[in-house]
Each structure stands twice: as C-alpha cells, then as structure tokens.
Design an enzyme around this catalytic site. Structure first.
Site, PDB file in Angstrom:
ATOM      1  N   ARG A  54       0.819  -1.214   0.000  1.00  0.00           N
ATOM      2  CA  ARG A  54       0.000   0.000   0.000  1.00  0.00           C
ATOM      3  C   ARG A  54       0.850   1.261   0.000  1.00  0.00           C
ATOM      4  O   ARG A  54       0.537   2.225  -0.724  1.00  0.00           O
ATOM      5  CB  ARG A  54      -0.939  -0.013   1.204  1.00  0.00           C
ATOM      6  CG  ARG A  54      -1.817   1.230   1.360  1.00  0.00           C
ATOM      7  CD  ARG A  54      -2.412   1.750   0.068  1.00  0.00           C
ATOM      8  NE  ARG A  54      -3.101   0.720  -0.700  1.00  0.00           N
ATOM      9  CZ  ARG A  54      -3.388   0.827  -1.985  1.00  0.00           C
ATOM     10  NH1 ARG A  54      -2.998   1.902  -2.677  1.00  0.00           N
ATOM     11  NH2 ARG A  54      -4.031  -0.133  -2.612  1.00  0.00           N
ATOM     12  N   LYS A  98       1.534  25.137  -5.554  1.00  0.00           N
ATOM     13  CA  LYS A  98       0.294  24.538  -5.049  1.00  0.00           C
ATOM     14  C   LYS A  98       0.406  23.012  -5.082  1.00  0.00           C
ATOM     15  O   LYS A  98      -0.315  22.319  -5.801  1.00  0.00           O
ATOM     16  CB  LYS A  98      -0.897  25.018  -5.878  1.00  0.00           C
ATOM     17  CG  LYS A  98      -1.126  26.525  -5.762  1.00  0.00           C
ATOM     18  CD  LYS A  98      -2.263  26.987  -6.653  1.00  0.00           C
ATOM     19  CE  LYS A  98      -2.459  28.494  -6.535  1.00  0.00           C
ATOM     20  NZ  LYS A  98      -3.525  29.005  -7.434  1.00  0.00           N
ATOM     21  N   LYS A 104       4.378  40.040  -5.873  1.00  0.00           N
ATOM     22  CA  LYS A 104       2.938  40.109  -6.094  1.00  0.00           C
ATOM     23  C   LYS A 104       2.366  41.413  -5.548  1.00  0.00           C
ATOM     24  O   LYS A 104       3.099  42.283  -5.058  1.00  0.00           O
ATOM     25  CB  LYS A 104       2.257  38.905  -5.458  1.00  0.00           C
ATOM     26  CG  LYS A 104       2.679  37.571  -6.067  1.00  0.00           C
ATOM     27  CD  LYS A 104       1.792  36.440  -5.578  1.00  0.00           C
ATOM     28  CE  LYS A 104       2.104  35.143  -6.292  1.00  0.00           C
ATOM     29  NZ  LYS A 104       1.139  34.071  -5.945  1.00  0.00           N
ATOM     30  N   GLU A 155       4.250  40.012 -10.832  1.00  0.00           N
ATOM     31  CA  GLU A 155       2.870  39.728 -11.226  1.00  0.00           C
ATOM     32  C   GLU A 155       2.158  41.048 -11.492  1.00  0.00           C
ATOM     33  O   GLU A 155       2.196  41.959 -10.666  1.00  0.00           O
ATOM     34  CB  GLU A 155       2.164  38.964 -10.100  1.00  0.00           C
ATOM     35  CG  GLU A 155       0.723  38.617 -10.408  1.00  0.00           C
ATOM     36  CD  GLU A 155       0.060  37.936  -9.232  1.00  0.00           C
ATOM     37  OE1 GLU A 155      -0.138  36.706  -9.277  1.00  0.00           O
ATOM     38  OE2 GLU A 155      -0.274  38.631  -8.247  1.00  0.00           O
ATOM     39  N   ASP A 174      -1.586  38.147 -14.738  1.00  0.00           N
ATOM     40  CA  ASP A 174      -2.543  37.517 -13.834  1.00  0.00           C
ATOM     41  C   ASP A 174      -3.968  37.734 -14.313  1.00  0.00           C
ATOM     42  O   ASP A 174      -4.489  38.850 -14.294  1.00  0.00           O
ATOM     43  CB  ASP A 174      -2.372  38.079 -12.422  1.00  0.00           C
ATOM     44  CG  ASP A 174      -3.295  37.408 -11.415  1.00  0.00           C
ATOM     45  OD1 ASP A 174      -3.506  36.186 -11.526  1.00  0.00           O
ATOM     46  OD2 ASP A 174      -3.815  38.111 -10.525  1.00  0.00           O
TER      47      ASP A 174
END
Length: 281
Positions: A101, A136, A168, A197, A218
C-alpha cells in the site's frame, strides 16, 4: 543545496515516512504468513498513465527488506497502457504485502501528476510554449511532485520561496511600487531571477521599465494577453496565469506568451488506478 541532492534526500525521507506511517511497529496481518514463505508479485495499471516514482519505491523496499528484488519494465516518464504490468517483485511474501500500500500510494500520486502534465503538454506541443507548475503542491510532496511534472514534460517554476523572487500585489504595496520592489530584489540577491505579477497594462509598463526578468499576466483576457505580447516585444519572459485548465490552455498558448503556469498539475489530480497481485511461481 543542489536540486539533485535535495531530491535524493527527499526520496530517502519520503520512504522513511511512508514506512513509519503505514507499518509503524509492525504489520499485524502479515504475521498470518510464514516468515520464510517466498513470493512473486506484479504491479499493473488499470488505466493509461505516465509512470513516476521508481526511485521512491526502490528506496521503500530497501528500507523494508533488502531481500526484495524489483524488476521494472518501464522507467519514470514512460507512457503505460491500461492493463500493462510494469513492475515485478520477488522476495519474502510478508515484505511484499507489507510494502504494497505504501508503494502504490506513492506511485499512484506521482504518476497522476506526471500523467496530467503530459496531457496538458500534448495539448500545446506544437506552440513552443512551456508549461510550468506552481507551489500549489500536496503537503510534504513538494520536490516529488515537481519532479513528476518534469517526467510529464513540464517545467518547474520556483521550488519554494528561496530560489527566486515573485513580487505580487501585496509585495508591491509594501515596497512602495514595482520599481522599488524590483530594485530591492536586485540589491538583496542579484543572481536570482525576478518575476513581477501584473494585473493591468500600466503595471506591465512599470515592470518592463524596471527590467523584470519575468512578468506574470494575472487573469488577463486572451485579447489582453495578445496585446501584452506586442507591448513586451521580447523585453521580458511573459507567463500567463489564472483560469488555466484543459479547456483554456490551447487558446492561452496561441496568444504568444512564453509560458503558462498551472496549479492544476499538482493539486487537481486523480490517483492512477494501480493494483498489485501475487502470481503463481
């Protein structure tokens, strides 16, 4: 630390965590099997996939039982067809079942990232646009998923907060503007790439005047992306970001941007359906 060194350390640490997480002080059910019973097993995929995770599985079984022998018939980055067997194992039956597993969990997750990346890359293969991942990622799997993206034909954005500047909106506000933020970044670490950005054409002009290396558009519309490409005229690398999925990817690539970043590659994945079965000897 060099990327390859960090990846090797991550493989060792991940394997140790997988063993500790699933096995703990011992596998109770495996004790039903005689200690000296030898077995062979085969791992197959029930769906088409791009393989990723070979080194992790090798390390996992090395930690679990050095008597287990693994025979891979595919390598990381290889395409697998539904029903294809790509790994055969031989060793103590207890050890094969104990590691099953943990090994499949890792393989199905990293292969999912590699598979989705390959699908996206294929959609824009003739455009020359590079597909990038983001930060992410699934917790604890940053380098592993970043590696999986490369197995699928994609490219890595920054690995973390330490290897590039990404300025940003809030950074711009806190620094007093784009020009000031870029200058401060150059003063802090002139050898690191600086990305800004932007959300408007005015900010795009400011980022270009500040000599940003990369400018992230963006959530620009397709028309605005095309206009941004014209205005930039090669003075900086243009990265498109926001609302990127398989339905929008191609159209974004055709605007002329240099690269597209997508968090979906690492966070919106569906585990590949894998199975391990003992086979007659």
């Amino acid at each position: 630390m060099h990327y390859q060194d960090a990846l090797a350390e991550e493989i060792r640490d991940s394997a140790a965590r997988l063993v500790a997480e699933d096995i703990g002080p011992g596998d109770m059910t495996a004790q039903l099997i005689p200690d000296r019973q030898w077995a062979k097993a085969r791992v197959i995929t029930r769906e088409a996939a791009v393989l990723c995770g070979v080194a992790w599985v090798d390390e996992l079984f090395r930690r679990l039982d050095t008597r287990v022998i693994l025979h891979w018939t595919a390598a990381d980055g290889d395409r697998l067809e539904a029903g294809q067997a790509f790994l055969e194992l031989e060793g103590p039956a207890r050890s094969l079942l104990t590691g099953e597993r943990a090994a499949l969990n890792l393989l199905q997750t990293l292969s999912a990232t590699a598979t989705l990346t390959r699908h996206y890359v294929d959609l824009i293969a003739d455009t020359g646009v590079r597909l990038l991942d983001t930060r992410k990622t699934l917790p604890g799997l940053r380098l592993a998923q970043k590696y999986a993206v490369t197995c699928g034909g994609g490219y890595n954005h920054r690995l973390g907060l330490y290897d590039a500047f990404l300025i940003k909106e809030n950074h711009i506000t806190a620094c007093g503007g784009i020009a000031a933020a870029v200058k401060e970044a150059r003063d802090i670490a002139s050898d690191l790439p600086v990305e800004v950005e932007v959300e408007t054409f005015e900010e795009l002009a400011q980022a270009l005047d500040a000599d940003a290396d990369v400018i992230m558009l963006d959530n620009f519309s397709l028309d605005d992306m095309r206009e941004a490409v014209k205005r930039t005229a090669g003075r900086a690398t243009l990265e498109a970001s926001g609302n990127v999925d398989e339905t929008t990817l191609r159209a974004i690539a055709e605007t002329g941007v240099d690269c597209i970043s997508s968090g979906a590659l690492t966070k919106d994945i569906k585990a590949i359906d894998l199975s391990m079965r003992l086979v007659d000897q």
